[in-house]
Structure formats: structure tokens, C-alpha cells
Design a protein around this motif. Structure first.
Motif, mmCIF file in Angstrom:
data_model
loop_
_atom_site.group_PDB
_atom_site.id
_atom_site.type_symbol
_atom_site.label_atom_id
_atom_site.label_comp_id
_atom_site.label_asym_id
_atom_site.label_seq_id
_atom_site.Cartn_x
_atom_site.Cartn_y
_atom_site.Cartn_z
ATOM 1 N N VAL A 11 0.764 -1.109 0.105
ATOM 2 C CA VAL A 11 0.108 0.021 0.061
ATOM 3 C C VAL A 11 0.746 1.401 -0.233
ATOM 4 O O VAL A 11 1.981 1.269 0.561
ATOM 5 C CB VAL A 11 -0.952 0.056 1.307
ATOM 6 C CG1 VAL A 11 -1.652 1.449 1.554
ATOM 7 C CG2 VAL A 11 -2.002 -1.280 1.399
ATOM 8 N N ALA A 13 1.161 5.176 0.996
ATOM 9 C CA ALA A 13 0.365 6.403 1.623
ATOM 10 C C ALA A 13 0.879 7.364 0.990
ATOM 11 O O ALA A 13 1.724 7.902 1.041
ATOM 12 C CB ALA A 13 0.740 6.233 3.227
ATOM 13 N N TYR A 19 -4.796 6.411 0.377
ATOM 14 C CA TYR A 19 -3.976 5.453 0.240
ATOM 15 C C TYR A 19 -3.998 4.897 -1.130
ATOM 16 O O TYR A 19 -5.189 4.944 -1.645
ATOM 17 C CB TYR A 19 -4.297 4.242 1.118
ATOM 18 C CG TYR A 19 -4.017 4.827 2.693
ATOM 19 C CD1 TYR A 19 -2.787 4.582 3.295
ATOM 20 C CD2 TYR A 19 -5.202 5.183 3.353
ATOM 21 C CE1 TYR A 19 -2.450 4.866 4.520
ATOM 22 C CE2 TYR A 19 -4.818 5.743 4.602
ATOM 23 C CZ TYR A 19 -3.775 5.622 5.287
ATOM 24 O OH TYR A 19 -3.438 6.065 6.426
ATOM 25 N N LEU A 29 -7.067 2.510 5.440
ATOM 26 C CA LEU A 29 -6.553 1.312 5.465
ATOM 27 C C LEU A 29 -7.697 0.109 5.517
ATOM 28 O O LEU A 29 -7.518 -0.848 5.071
ATOM 29 C CB LEU A 29 -5.569 1.078 6.460
ATOM 30 C CG LEU A 29 -4.300 2.025 6.313
ATOM 31 C CD1 LEU A 29 -3.070 1.721 7.352
ATOM 32 C CD2 LEU A 29 -3.522 1.436 4.894
#
Length: 65
Positions: A11, A13, A19, A29
Motif C-alpha cells: 500500500v 500512503a 492510500y 486502510l
């Protein structure tokens, strides 16, 4: 190393608080964790950013200590 069902997930950020996962933007998330597992999760908990809370065991009702 961690993962889910033997697979690693990455992932990104962003500085704006969103994200990116699998080439798509996400607000949280937790939404990414749901996308991966199909069930509701705390995103920070799922990705190992927060420890699992310790569970407290209480005596059964009607049992004297």
C-alpha cells in the motif's frame, strides 16, 4: 514477514492522507483490508501498525473466585 493467506500486499500512503492499493485510491486502510479479506477489519491492526488489544478473561457468571 507478514501477509494474508501467504500473499504480500503493498500500500502507498499519499501526503493527502489517502492510500493507493492495486492502482486504485482508497480513503482508509480499513477499506483496503476489506478489499483483501472480504471482512471488516481495523486497517491499522490488519497491516500491523497497531498491536492487538489484550483480551481480558472474566470469571463465568455464578462462579465464585
Amino acid at each position: 514477514m507478514g501477509g494474508y493467506q501467504g500473499k504480500q500486499y503493498h500500500v502507498i500512503a499519499a501526503q493527502d492522507g489517502t492510500y493507493e492499493f492495486d492502482g486504485r485510491p482508497y480513503e482508509s486502510l480499513s477499506k483496503i483490508a476489506y478489499e483483501i479479506t472480504g471482512t471488516r477489519w481495523s486497517g491499522p491492526l490488519f497491516f500491523g501498525l497497531r498491536a492487538r488489544p489484550e483480551t481480558k478473561t472474566s470469571p463465568k457468571k455464578g462462579v465464585r473466585a
